[in-house]
Motif scaffolding. Sequence first.
Motif, PDB file in Angstrom:
ATOM      1  N   CYS A 170       0.845  -1.189   0.000  1.00  0.00           N
ATOM      2  CA  CYS A 170       0.000   0.000   0.000  1.00  0.00           C
ATOM      3  C   CYS A 170       0.882   1.241   0.000  1.00  0.00           C
ATOM      4  O   CYS A 170       2.088   1.167   0.201  1.00  0.00           O
ATOM      5  CB  CYS A 170      -0.881   0.013   1.246  1.00  0.00           C
ATOM      6  SG  CYS A 170      -1.918  -1.445   1.358  1.00  0.00           S
ATOM      7  N   LEU A 172      -3.229  -1.950  -1.844  1.00  0.00           N
ATOM      8  CA  LEU A 172      -3.103  -3.198  -2.594  1.00  0.00           C
ATOM      9  C   LEU A 172      -3.645  -4.255  -1.647  1.00  0.00           C
ATOM     10  O   LEU A 172      -3.027  -4.546  -0.623  1.00  0.00           O
ATOM     11  CB  LEU A 172      -1.636  -3.497  -2.924  1.00  0.00           C
ATOM     12  CG  LEU A 172      -1.359  -4.874  -3.529  1.00  0.00           C
ATOM     13  CD1 LEU A 172      -1.783  -4.921  -4.991  1.00  0.00           C
ATOM     14  CD2 LEU A 172       0.116  -5.236  -3.436  1.00  0.00           C
ATOM     15  N   GLN A 173      -4.793  -4.759  -1.944  1.00  0.00           N
ATOM     16  CA  GLN A 173      -5.456  -5.641  -0.975  1.00  0.00           C
ATOM     17  C   GLN A 173      -5.174  -7.109  -1.277  1.00  0.00           C
ATOM     18  O   GLN A 173      -5.458  -7.600  -2.367  1.00  0.00           O
ATOM     19  CB  GLN A 173      -6.971  -5.408  -0.975  1.00  0.00           C
ATOM     20  CG  GLN A 173      -7.635  -6.204   0.134  1.00  0.00           C
ATOM     21  CD  GLN A 173      -9.092  -5.870   0.326  1.00  0.00           C
ATOM     22  OE1 GLN A 173      -9.627  -4.998  -0.350  1.00  0.00           O
ATOM     23  NE2 GLN A 173      -9.723  -6.572   1.253  1.00  0.00           N
ATOM     24  N   LEU A 174      -4.614  -7.770  -0.283  1.00  0.00           N
ATOM     25  CA  LEU A 174      -4.320  -9.198  -0.436  1.00  0.00           C
ATOM     26  C   LEU A 174      -5.129 -10.039   0.530  1.00  0.00           C
ATOM     27  O   LEU A 174      -5.236 -11.243   0.377  1.00  0.00           O
ATOM     28  CB  LEU A 174      -2.824  -9.444  -0.182  1.00  0.00           C
ATOM     29  CG  LEU A 174      -1.864  -8.677  -1.091  1.00  0.00           C
ATOM     30  CD1 LEU A 174      -0.431  -8.815  -0.602  1.00  0.00           C
ATOM     31  CD2 LEU A 174      -1.972  -9.178  -2.514  1.00  0.00           C
ATOM     32  N   ARG A 175      -5.673  -9.394   1.565  1.00  0.00           N
ATOM     33  CA  ARG A 175      -6.351 -10.165   2.613  1.00  0.00           C
ATOM     34  C   ARG A 175      -7.763  -9.656   2.843  1.00  0.00           C
ATOM     35  O   ARG A 175      -8.083  -8.517   2.544  1.00  0.00           O
ATOM     36  CB  ARG A 175      -5.545 -10.059   3.910  1.00  0.00           C
ATOM     37  CG  ARG A 175      -4.191 -10.675   3.736  1.00  0.00           C
ATOM     38  CD  ARG A 175      -3.257 -10.338   4.848  1.00  0.00           C
ATOM     39  NE  ARG A 175      -3.499 -11.131   6.043  1.00  0.00           N
ATOM     40  CZ  ARG A 175      -2.653 -11.192   7.063  1.00  0.00           C
ATOM     41  NH1 ARG A 175      -1.529 -10.509   7.044  1.00  0.00           N
ATOM     42  NH2 ARG A 175      -2.923 -11.928   8.110  1.00  0.00           N
ATOM     43  N   LEU A 192     -11.446  -3.167   0.711  1.00  0.00           N
ATOM     44  CA  LEU A 192     -10.946  -2.263   1.762  1.00  0.00           C
ATOM     45  C   LEU A 192     -10.596  -0.920   1.125  1.00  0.00           C
ATOM     46  O   LEU A 192      -9.927  -0.878   0.100  1.00  0.00           O
ATOM     47  CB  LEU A 192      -9.672  -2.885   2.350  1.00  0.00           C
ATOM     48  CG  LEU A 192      -8.943  -2.110   3.426  1.00  0.00           C
ATOM     49  CD1 LEU A 192      -9.544  -2.450   4.783  1.00  0.00           C
ATOM     50  CD2 LEU A 192      -7.466  -2.471   3.441  1.00  0.00           C
ATOM     51  N   GLN A 227      -8.831   2.615   2.246  1.00  0.00           N
ATOM     52  CA  GLN A 227      -8.149   3.424   3.258  1.00  0.00           C
ATOM     53  C   GLN A 227      -8.248   4.893   2.864  1.00  0.00           C
ATOM     54  O   GLN A 227      -8.373   5.181   1.683  1.00  0.00           O
ATOM     55  CB  GLN A 227      -6.679   3.015   3.351  1.00  0.00           C
ATOM     56  CG  GLN A 227      -6.482   1.551   3.741  1.00  0.00           C
ATOM     57  CD  GLN A 227      -5.045   1.290   4.177  1.00  0.00           C
ATOM     58  OE1 GLN A 227      -4.628   1.716   5.250  1.00  0.00           O
ATOM     59  NE2 GLN A 227      -4.301   0.595   3.326  1.00  0.00           N
ATOM     60  N   TYR A 257      -2.416   2.228   6.728  1.00  0.00           N
ATOM     61  CA  TYR A 257      -1.504   1.157   7.138  1.00  0.00           C
ATOM     62  C   TYR A 257      -0.944   0.461   5.909  1.00  0.00           C
ATOM     63  O   TYR A 257      -1.666   0.134   4.976  1.00  0.00           O
ATOM     64  CB  TYR A 257      -2.307   0.157   7.987  1.00  0.00           C
ATOM     65  CG  TYR A 257      -1.575  -1.087   8.391  1.00  0.00           C
ATOM     66  CD1 TYR A 257      -0.518  -1.029   9.287  1.00  0.00           C
ATOM     67  CD2 TYR A 257      -1.942  -2.338   7.879  1.00  0.00           C
ATOM     68  CE1 TYR A 257       0.154  -2.175   9.666  1.00  0.00           C
ATOM     69  CE2 TYR A 257      -1.266  -3.489   8.264  1.00  0.00           C
ATOM     70  CZ  TYR A 257      -0.223  -3.398   9.157  1.00  0.00           C
ATOM     71  OH  TYR A 257       0.432  -4.527   9.530  1.00  0.00           O
ATOM     72  N   ASN A 258       0.357   0.271   5.922  1.00  0.00           N
ATOM     73  CA  ASN A 258       0.998  -0.481   4.855  1.00  0.00           C
ATOM     74  C   ASN A 258       1.794  -1.593   5.513  1.00  0.00           C
ATOM     75  O   ASN A 258       2.893  -1.359   6.014  1.00  0.00           O
ATOM     76  CB  ASN A 258       1.931   0.439   4.056  1.00  0.00           C
ATOM     77  CG  ASN A 258       2.763  -0.344   3.064  1.00  0.00           C
ATOM     78  OD1 ASN A 258       2.339  -1.381   2.573  1.00  0.00           O
ATOM     79  ND2 ASN A 258       3.957   0.155   2.774  1.00  0.00           N
ATOM     80  N   GLY A 259       1.211  -2.768   5.591  1.00  0.00           N
ATOM     81  CA  GLY A 259       1.946  -3.830   6.271  1.00  0.00           C
ATOM     82  C   GLY A 259       1.255  -5.162   6.207  1.00  0.00           C
ATOM     83  O   GLY A 259       0.221  -5.320   5.550  1.00  0.00           O
ATOM     84  N   GLU A 260       1.845  -6.100   6.898  1.00  0.00           N
ATOM     85  CA  GLU A 260       1.293  -7.450   6.980  1.00  0.00           C
ATOM     86  C   GLU A 260       1.434  -7.932   8.409  1.00  0.00           C
ATOM     87  O   GLU A 260       2.517  -7.805   9.001  1.00  0.00           O
ATOM     88  CB  GLU A 260       2.079  -8.421   6.082  1.00  0.00           C
ATOM     89  CG  GLU A 260       1.961  -8.130   4.610  1.00  0.00           C
ATOM     90  CD  GLU A 260       0.535  -8.133   4.113  1.00  0.00           C
ATOM     91  OE1 GLU A 260      -0.290  -8.888   4.669  1.00  0.00           O
ATOM     92  OE2 GLU A 260       0.236  -7.367   3.195  1.00  0.00           O
ATOM     93  N   ASN A 263      -9.120  -9.080   7.244  1.00  0.00           N
ATOM     94  CA  ASN A 263      -8.111  -8.163   6.717  1.00  0.00           C
ATOM     95  C   ASN A 263      -7.305  -7.592   7.882  1.00  0.00           C
ATOM     96  O   ASN A 263      -7.870  -7.142   8.882  1.00  0.00           O
ATOM     97  CB  ASN A 263      -8.764  -7.036   5.919  1.00  0.00           C
ATOM     98  CG  ASN A 263      -7.712  -6.102   5.363  1.00  0.00           C
ATOM     99  OD1 ASN A 263      -7.287  -5.182   6.044  1.00  0.00           O
ATOM    100  ND2 ASN A 263      -7.257  -6.364   4.170  1.00  0.00           N
ATOM    101  N   ASP A 264      -5.997  -7.601   7.748  1.00  0.00           N
ATOM    102  CA  ASP A 264      -5.149  -7.210   8.878  1.00  0.00           C
ATOM    103  C   ASP A 264      -5.236  -5.712   9.205  1.00  0.00           C
ATOM    104  O   ASP A 264      -5.127  -5.323  10.367  1.00  0.00           O
ATOM    105  CB  ASP A 264      -3.698  -7.662   8.681  1.00  0.00           C
ATOM    106  CG  ASP A 264      -3.131  -7.261   7.334  1.00  0.00           C
ATOM    107  OD1 ASP A 264      -3.905  -6.901   6.430  1.00  0.00           O
ATOM    108  OD2 ASP A 264      -1.897  -7.325   7.180  1.00  0.00           O
ATOM    109  N   ALA A 265      -5.478  -4.880   8.181  1.00  0.00           N
ATOM    110  CA  ALA A 265      -5.598  -3.439   8.462  1.00  0.00           C
ATOM    111  C   ALA A 265      -6.857  -3.186   9.309  1.00  0.00           C
ATOM    112  O   ALA A 265      -6.841  -2.406  10.275  1.00  0.00           O
ATOM    113  CB  ALA A 265      -5.672  -2.650   7.157  1.00  0.00           C
TER     114      ALA A 265
HETATM  115  N1  LIG Z   1      -3.218  -2.331   4.403  1.00  0.00           N
HETATM  116  C1  LIG Z   1      -2.446  -3.201   3.855  1.00  0.00           C
HETATM  117  O1  LIG Z   1      -1.254  -3.149   3.997  1.00  0.00           O
HETATM  118  C2  LIG Z   1      -3.086  -4.301   3.028  1.00  0.00           C
HETATM  119  C3  LIG Z   1      -3.379  -5.515   3.827  1.00  0.00           C
HETATM  120  N2  LIG Z   1      -2.227  -6.005   4.555  1.00  0.00           N
HETATM  121  C4  LIG Z   1      -3.847  -6.601   2.863  1.00  0.00           C
HETATM  122  O2  LIG Z   1      -3.099  -7.500   2.595  1.00  0.00           O
HETATM  123  O3  LIG Z   1      -4.933  -6.533   2.391  1.00  0.00           O
END
Ligand SMILES: NC(=O)C[C@H](N)C(=O)O
Length: 556
Positions: A2, A94-97, A102, A104, A116-119, A131-133
Amino acid sequence: MCGIALTVSGIRINISSLPFDSTSLNRQSENLLISLDDLKEALRRRGPDSLGVKKVTLQHNEKQISSFIEHDETLLCSANEDSNGELHFIGATLQLRGTVPLVQPLVDASRNILVYNGEIFGGLQLASDCNDAEFLMQTLGNCCSCGSCLTGNCVKCGKGSITDVLSTIKGPWAIIYWQDSSRTLWFGRDAFGRRSLLVHWPTEDDSTFLLSSVSPVAPDQQATENEAHNGIENRSYWEELPCGVYSMHVDASNSNGFLVGEVQIHEYTNSTLKELIKWERISVVPSSENLQTFCPKFSRGQQDVHSASLETVPCEAGSTQNSIPMRAHMLLNVLKESVIRRTSLYTIYQAVISGIKQEKFVPVAILFSGGLDSMILAALLDQCLDPTYEIDLLTVSFDGELAPDRKSAKTGLKELKRVAPSRRWRLVEIDADLSDLVSETSHVMSLINPANTYMDLNIGIALWLASCGDGWVSADDNDDTHARIKYKSNARILLVGSGADEQCAGYGRHRTSFRRGSWLGLDEEMKLDMQRIWKRNLGRDDRCIADNGKEISILG
Ligand SMILES: NC(=O)C[C@H](N)C(=O)O
């Protein structure tokens, strides 16, 4: 990955309590006017799934601060001290979960705001379809907001602190969070800087405070073709935010009517993490027993693709040592666990969601040179990923078939086909000629910023081209000597060996330090590497890869 950003204006920001000289770099910098649109443009490439902006206005009267949240699309960034305070949060995702789209910045019922940019791979317990965010938003929303206990559990309400939550996350992260009830802004990045976050600290003559995953290219900053060829100008407007958890409480009580924000940095509270950062190793000088020669041979064993255990492998005849030593075995297990986490939590594997037939869907690619790091990654990925998925191996060459990396990539492919014959491996050959890449070079110069050496640029271009995934593949899988056809890898997750040389002493200078200072000398050099990896490598790599809307996954 993200893209996240924040702009602050109308608040007098005090950074004097920060333990590093955060203004020296910026002092001579130009007073750039960076607009929200510039930031949005730069972030949009990182987060192709959605982009949003939220604005918080802070008004103060009689020492009370009221806050208002609104959508905002207008330009900004020339701070006006007489006006109210304004904070703009930008989030490109960039949504992976998760199973629900989602967007933001996230805003909760208490008017807290998160980009939030993370995992989250561990530390906090969340369901696999969550979704982790969003999970983080809920968790942070339950934290104490009394403003006086910045770490540990609050003595009054018993709630945990934001610093504790962030210190608990296992995985890469960069965050900007507004806790409305305490009028406190929180921001920071993980202890190794695996996610980029740049800062422009306010200075005496430029009160702008900005945070962004990447520096936008302001019109007056565009490198000319000449610059791209002849040199890299020194841009000092942005700097890498030193790793840590920061807070800025906004107050109006003692400030003659001005809004004042005092920035503080807080230590991570997780003791294991603290030890890791200090790089104080239990054993620096290996025992003679540890140094005995051994024969590490990888066994694929059964096709038990989701088992995290590796087998002990007997040596070839003639050796006295019969198995991979326990520590090497443990390391392999840890690496494998790390690959499993990076390939099992994402909902994008459910190809049905993306509407693509499973056998055509390539979710993960590896930045591949055929060297040790990328071969280990490929072999481990094969063990962790459902056998129906193909794997793209992305290899960049500036010298066609003659480059050593291209040759080793081809040899590596043969080896992988031998050890994992049932997997479909696709070597994506990305050929480039630097003299044809004038506009790309200029673009990558802005991505690597504030890194600015030729080495940064060369690495940045290679990473950027690799993550574009635009290359050639062999027309016939069984015959790599024949025709190539065009192919673009759409894998959203890229496994990268960044950090392996720092953690396993892979650079030539490590040998030199060992020769000069034996194990202690080597340990000192590696400590230095790990403690500056956020500044020298990881932020830059994140920015170059994420620019193509890809998730960089390093096994740290
Ligand atoms: N906010 C994010 O970094 C994206 C989130 N971790 C996802 O995989 O969807």
